[in-house]
Each structure stands twice: as structure tokens, then as C-alpha cells.
Design a protein around this motif. Structure first.
Motif, PDB file in Angstrom:
ATOM      1  N   TYR A   1      -5.195  95.742 -21.455  1.00  0.00           N
ATOM      2  CA  TYR A   1      -6.484  95.056 -21.544  1.00  0.00           C
ATOM      3  C   TYR A   1      -6.952  94.935 -22.990  1.00  0.00           C
ATOM      4  O   TYR A   1      -6.607  95.749 -23.851  1.00  0.00           O
ATOM      5  CB  TYR A   1      -7.544  95.788 -20.721  1.00  0.00           C
ATOM      6  N   LEU A   2      -7.739  93.917 -23.267  1.00  0.00           N
ATOM      7  CA  LEU A   2      -8.310  93.693 -24.596  1.00  0.00           C
ATOM      8  C   LEU A   2      -9.750  94.192 -24.618  1.00  0.00           C
ATOM      9  O   LEU A   2     -10.570  93.798 -23.788  1.00  0.00           O
ATOM     10  CB  LEU A   2      -8.268  92.207 -24.954  1.00  0.00           C
ATOM     11  N   ASP A   3     -10.054  95.040 -25.561  1.00  0.00           N
ATOM     12  CA  ASP A   3     -11.376  95.644 -25.671  1.00  0.00           C
ATOM     13  C   ASP A   3     -12.386  94.642 -26.240  1.00  0.00           C
ATOM     14  O   ASP A   3     -12.019  93.686 -26.925  1.00  0.00           O
ATOM     15  CB  ASP A   3     -11.283  96.864 -26.583  1.00  0.00           C
ATOM     16  N   PHE A   4     -13.666  94.847 -25.963  1.00  0.00           N
ATOM     17  CA  PHE A   4     -14.746  94.042 -26.562  1.00  0.00           C
ATOM     18  C   PHE A   4     -16.074  94.755 -26.346  1.00  0.00           C
ATOM     19  O   PHE A   4     -16.204  95.605 -25.463  1.00  0.00           O
ATOM     20  CB  PHE A   4     -14.781  92.617 -25.987  1.00  0.00           C
TER      21      PHE A   4
ATOM     22  N   GLY B   1     -29.453  98.770 -22.404  1.00  0.00           N
ATOM     23  CA  GLY B   1     -29.423  98.091 -23.689  1.00  0.00           C
ATOM     24  C   GLY B   1     -28.578  98.775 -24.736  1.00  0.00           C
ATOM     25  O   GLY B   1     -28.650  98.426 -25.921  1.00  0.00           O
ATOM     26  N   ASN B   2     -27.774  99.741 -24.323  1.00  0.00           N
ATOM     27  CA  ASN B   2     -26.907 100.443 -25.270  1.00  0.00           C
ATOM     28  C   ASN B   2     -25.637  99.635 -25.527  1.00  0.00           C
ATOM     29  O   ASN B   2     -25.011  99.129 -24.585  1.00  0.00           O
ATOM     30  CB  ASN B   2     -26.516 101.819 -24.721  1.00  0.00           C
ATOM     31  N   ARG B   3     -25.243  99.509 -26.780  1.00  0.00           N
ATOM     32  CA  ARG B   3     -24.013  98.818 -27.133  1.00  0.00           C
ATOM     33  C   ARG B   3     -22.837  99.778 -26.977  1.00  0.00           C
ATOM     34  O   ARG B   3     -22.767 100.803 -27.649  1.00  0.00           O
ATOM     35  CB  ARG B   3     -24.069  98.303 -28.572  1.00  0.00           C
ATOM     36  N   VAL B   4     -21.937  99.446 -26.068  1.00  0.00           N
ATOM     37  CA  VAL B   4     -20.731 100.241 -25.855  1.00  0.00           C
ATOM     38  C   VAL B   4     -19.542  99.268 -25.862  1.00  0.00           C
ATOM     39  O   VAL B   4     -19.683  98.098 -26.191  1.00  0.00           O
ATOM     40  CB  VAL B   4     -20.807 101.034 -24.533  1.00  0.00           C
ATOM     41  N   PHE B   5     -18.386  99.773 -25.484  1.00  0.00           N
ATOM     42  CA  PHE B   5     -17.189  98.945 -25.428  1.00  0.00           C
ATOM     43  C   PHE B   5     -16.574  99.034 -24.043  1.00  0.00           C
ATOM     44  O   PHE B   5     -16.813  99.991 -23.300  1.00  0.00           O
ATOM     45  CB  PHE B   5     -16.170  99.388 -26.478  1.00  0.00           C
ATOM     46  N   LEU B   6     -15.765  98.041 -23.723  1.00  0.00           N
ATOM     47  CA  LEU B   6     -15.082  98.054 -22.430  1.00  0.00           C
ATOM     48  C   LEU B   6     -14.313  99.355 -22.240  1.00  0.00           C
ATOM     49  O   LEU B   6     -14.351  99.957 -21.161  1.00  0.00           O
ATOM     50  CB  LEU B   6     -14.126  96.863 -22.327  1.00  0.00           C
ATOM     51  N   THR B   7     -13.620  99.811 -23.289  1.00  0.00           N
ATOM     52  CA  THR B   7     -12.829 101.024 -23.166  1.00  0.00           C
ATOM     53  C   THR B   7     -13.686 102.244 -22.810  1.00  0.00           C
ATOM     54  O   THR B   7     -13.198 103.205 -22.220  1.00  0.00           O
ATOM     55  CB  THR B   7     -12.027 101.283 -24.461  1.00  0.00           C
TER      56      THR B   7
END
Length: 542
Positions: A446-449, A456-462
């Protein structure tokens, strides 16, 4: 790495404090225990330690045996790729590695003193981890050992415990261990051989480990310098063909943690090893490169290397993982990273057998997939080595012509091979009865983003991937099924059926709108769907 170390006179790094880990009397001696363990892991390097942690996080107990009581001596493996960092993140040590290590994404190639070109190893930015982090192996092992201690209810880590024999039958494996208090036996349902390129387990089983041994010697020197040895936007990977500072041979430069710089220098085939390891001779070589005497030699080693693999990695209840199963040259960082991909593939499959009574045939997929990856890594490593060290006049003339023409011609740059850097193996032959079977994402990791959660917290797919299967969905329709695995619904503010917002639009640049992606526990996309059904999903699951 498939290193054949030929001298270890300067074996310990001077700038790292090697900790000794105490021997503890095992219950087989102190209590006469006859417990059968789910898994015994032989070898507490990065691969064995990581496998123990992976199993522990899935609820599987293991005994981890190592014949030593300190971490690996010398910096050894240093380049950890993005996918490996994602795995280490799941295991709980990636943040420590990022804090201590050196991040880099740019490589530069030189012919003589002229730069041919540079390249970016992570063109798709906005992922949690960079293309590579450079960190000495002893730090990685230290962090993994600390993590094992955190999971001591599931991991019995035994130092100074050498496996001297093993047998297996239909029910279990019996292992004979030598320790400071004598010998004892322990039993397990499975044994994972993570005991390195010189694997005693492999040798006891008389397994064929054929491959190509390269004649050239290489000198590894780690030096301590306060300032970068060159004017550059450090850190980067620098590789020279025929550098003027090194008698026309190849050279490689990396920066590591604590201002340690790794320099690899190609030597001749027939050398006086004692002479080449003389510190004063080494200093003269390094002085020509960094044009300064203001450095300290931290670690020296001379090695040859080989590319080789077992024909298979699973022998009933005995499973080979990492360098015990396959070795490659160090150019391309495919050794340690490839071993970590083995761990990622094996852990959840062993768990499914031991915990969920899945058929043992699932181990055939580990064998098939990781042997395929080993062959791909060996092919890439062998091609790189043959380009770097041409075997005859014709090959050298071709190499030199390619390097000359590449200065002004992009086509010829594609022919230069200084080590194709580690990327995950793509699963081939996935047969799915849907219209997306030819999608290039199928069979890939999978490609992370970046995403926003409901707070409202900025996280990543991983960050939101679960240990089991995951369903990543960009569908605008409500998912009407209840699954026994993690569902990650992503969209924009106009979609009522989402868990996370693709607030920067990076997700839809890497995936397709209105589609859903089934992701295996080891990160592989194994199904792509427009319409989701339980039957279709199960068809893609092992």
C-alpha cells in the motif's frame, strides 16, 4: 548482507557503549520444565528480535536464543528503507530510529570527479517515513531488545544460549541448547532459524546454499568527523566509479548517526589483508577522500561477499528467515531490508496456524513469495556487482562507455548500476475475477498518505492499519457488511460514510475514487473492488 568477513581485528566500534546482557537460568534447568513453546527463534539479530516482537504483538509466545550476550559488533547493516521503517513502526521502535538516525532521499553518482547525475528515491512525498534512514545495526538491535523486555510476558529472551542440535517429528521440534550452566532440551511447535549468513542450523541440516562468490575485496571504514567530508546538502548517498582518490576503483559514502561516516572502498582481488588493515595505511586512504586529518577511525573491516539462496525456506516445522535463507551483496541495502520483509510475511501466517487453526499450507505461500523475493534481490545485486567490477575487458569497455555517455544522455543513465536500492517484492500471479486484475497496485505494498481523523488530528494511513486484514475504501456508498477486520473509509467532507478525511487529496492521487482495496496483514494489496461482497473478499484472503 552476504558478507564473508576475512578479518575482524578491528571488530568493535569505538564510539558505541556495548552493553552486556545477563544470562538467566532457564526453567528447563532450574525447574525441570517440559513446556512446549509455540515458537523457538534461533538468533537475536534484527531479524530474530523483530520476529519475536511481531509474534508477541499477535499474542504468540516465543523463546529467543542467542549464543552471544551483546548486540552485533561494528555498524554492519545501516540503510533501512521506507517499508522496513513502516514495519519497525508497527513493532514499536521506528520513532527511536528516526530520532537517532540520519534521513536521506538523494543519491549522487560520480565518474571520476565528475557528477553524472543525482536521483530522488521518494518522488511521492507526504508519507510518514522517508526513503531511507541510516542507523548502525547495534542501535537497531538495542532498541529491539528493549522492546522485547517490554513484551517479556510473551518473549523469553535467552542470551549466552547456543543451539547445538535439533530434531523434528510430526508434532514438534526438539532443540538442544548449551549455556553456562550446562546443556538442556526444549521443545516447540516451530523453530525459526534467524542465525545469519553462516547459519549453523542450515549447516546441521546439510542444505545446499549455492551462489556466486565475488573475488574482489572491500574495505569498510567508519570514521568520526564533526563536519561533512564534502561541501554538499548532506546527508546523501554518494557513489564513485573510478574516483581519482582511490586508484580507479569504486567507492561509496554514507553518513550515520553520531557523525559517523561509512566509506566502502573496492580493493584488488589478491591483497595482503594484514597490510590493508594497518591503521596508518587506512588513514592515508581516508585522507585522500576527505582531504583532512581531522577524523577518527571508528571501525574497520575487510570483506568479500556472495549472493546465494536456499531452494526453499520451509522444512516442515523448521523455517529459515533472513540471511540464513538468502544473502546478497551490500550494494542496494537488500540484505537487512529483505530479511525484515521475511518477518513481515511470516509472523501473521504462523499466528494464523497457531491461533486460528489455519492449514499449515499457508506456509507454502511464505516459501513461494520470499524465495521469489530472494531471487529478485540476488539478480539485482549480481547485476550491480558485475557492473561495478567488470569481469573482462569487453565488460569494462561497455561500462566505461556507458559512464562517459551518461553525462549528456539520460538514456545511458538508466544503464548505470551502482546498486538498485531496496524496494518491496511485488506479488505476481494474483488471479481475481474482477475488472481490476491488471491494476498496477494489485500485488504491491500500500502507498501511505496523510489523513485527518474525526478529531482533526493529522495522521497517516500507516498509523491506522490494524495487525490483520484491512479494507481501505474510497467508496461513496455505505458499506453494509460487518467484517471481522479493520475497515478504513476515506473521503472528503461531502461524504457522510467516512472515518478519515483525505484533506490534501493525496489519497486520490495514489488510489482511485469509488474503489476499495483489500490489504493483507503484511501490507500487500490483494483485492480491488467497485462492489464489495463478503464472498469476493474471502476469495482474496489466504
Amino acid at each position: 548482507m552476504g558478507l564473508i568477513t576475512v578479518n575482524r581485528e578491528a571488530n568493535f566500534s569505538k564510539n558505541y557503549n556495548y552493553k552486556e546482557f545477563p544470562f538467566k537460568l532457564p526453567p528447563e534447568i532450574s525447574e525441570g520444565s517440559q513446556e512446549i513453546y509455540p515458537v523457538v527463534i534461533v538468533g537475536a539479530g534484527p531479524i530474530g528480535l523483530s520476529l519475536a516482537i511481531d509474534l508477541a504483538q499477535r499474542g504468540i509466545k516465543s523463546v529467543l536464543l542467542d549464543d552471544n550476550n551483546i548486540v552485533s559488533t561494528g555498524s554492519r547493516a545501516i540503510c533501512w528503507a521506507k517499508r522496513t521503517l513502516e514495519i519497525f513502526d508497527r513493532l514499536g521502535i521506528a520513532s527511536k530510529m528516526m530520532d537517532k538516525g540520519v534521513t536521506w532521499e538523494t543519491g549522487r553518482l560520480f565518474n571520476g570527479d565528475k557528477e553524472i547525475f543525482s536521483f530522488d528515491l521518494l518522488p511521492d512525498k507526504d508519507q510518514k517515513f522517508p526513503a531511507f534512514v541510516n542507523l548502525q545495526q547495534y542501535y537497531v538491535e538495542e532498541y529491539l531488545i528493549e522492546r522485547c523486555f517490554d513484551l517479556r510476558d510473551f518473549i523469553d529472551l535467552r542470551f549466552s544460549s547456543k543451539v547445538i542440535d535439533h530434531t523434528q517429528n510430526k508434532e514438534n521440534v526438539e532443540i538442544t541448547v548449551s549455556c553456562p550452566e550446562g546443556e538442556y532440551s526444549l521443545r516447540s511447535y516451530y523453530m525459526a532459524a534467524c542465525d545469519g549468513a553462516d547459519s549453523p542450523t542450515r549447516k546441521r541440516m546439510n542444505l545446499t546454499f549455492d551462489g556466486e562468490v565475488f573475488d574482489e575485496h572491500f574495505l569498510i571504514v567508519d570514521i568520526f568527523m564533526d563536519d561533512p567530508p564534502f561541501e554538499s546538502n548532506w546527508p546523501e548517498r554518494w557513489f564513485w566509479f573510478a574516483p581519482t582518490f582511490h586508484d580507479g576503483q569504486s567507492a561509496l559514502l554514507h553518513k550515520q548517526a553520531e557523525n559517523i561516516y561509512r566509506i566502502d572502498l573496492q580493493l584488488e582481488e589478491n591483497i595482503d589483508k594484514k597490510k590493508e588493515l594497518d591503521p596508518e595505511r587506512v588513514r592515508k586512504r581516508i585522507n585522500k577522500i576527505v582531504k583532512s586529518n581531522n577524523f577518527e577511525i571508528d571501525w574497520i573491516s575487510i570483506y568479500k561477499f556472495k549472493c546465494a539462496s536456499l531452494d526453499k525456506m520451509v522444512f516442515d516445522r523448521i523455517i529459515f528467515v533472513g540471511d540464513s535463507a538468502h544473502v546478497v551483496s551490500p550494494f542496494g541495502a537488500r540484505g537487512g531490508n529483505g530479511g525484515m520483509h521475511d518477518v513481515d510475511n511470516l509472523g501473521w501466517k504462523l499466528t494464523s496456524i497457531l491461533k486460528d487453526n489455519t492449514s499449515v499450507n499457508i506456509l507454502n505461500t511464505y516459501n513461494e513469495e520470499r524465495i521469489g523475493a530472494a531471487k529478485e534481490n540476488i539478480a539485482n545485486s549480481s547485476r550491480a556487482t558485475n557492473f561495478m567490477t567488470p569481469k573482462n575487458k569487453m565488460a569494462k569497455a561497455f561500462r566505461d562507455q556507458v559512464l562517459d555517455l551518461s553525462l549528456n544522455n539520460k538514456f545511458f543513465r538508466n544503464l548505470i548500476n551502482s546498486g538498485r536500492l531496496s524496494v518491496p517484492f511485488k506479488l505476481n500471479g494474483l488471479k481475481l475475477d474482477n475488472e481490476y486484475k491488471d491494476d498496477p497496485l494489485l500485488g504491491s505494498i500500500y502507498l501511505d498518505f496523510p489523513i485527518l481523523d474525526k478529531k482533526g488530528n493529522r495522521v497517516f494511513l500507516t498509523d491506522v492499519m490494524a495487525l490483520g486484514y484491512n479494507l481501505l475504501s474510497f467508496s461513496r456508498k455505505k458499506i453494509r457488511f460487518s467484517f471481522d477486520f479493520n475497515t478504513i473509509r476515506i473521503g472528503d467532507e461531502n461524504n457522510a460514510y467516512v472515518d478519515f478525511l483525505d484533506f490534501e487529496g493525496k489519497g486520490l492521487k495514489r488510489y482511485r475514487e469509488d474503489l476499495s482495496y483489500l490489504i493483507r496483514p503484511d501490507g500487500y494489496i490483494v483485492g480491488i473492488f467497485k462492489e464489495i461482497s463478503i464472498k469476493a473478499l474471502k476469495k482474496c484472503m489466504l
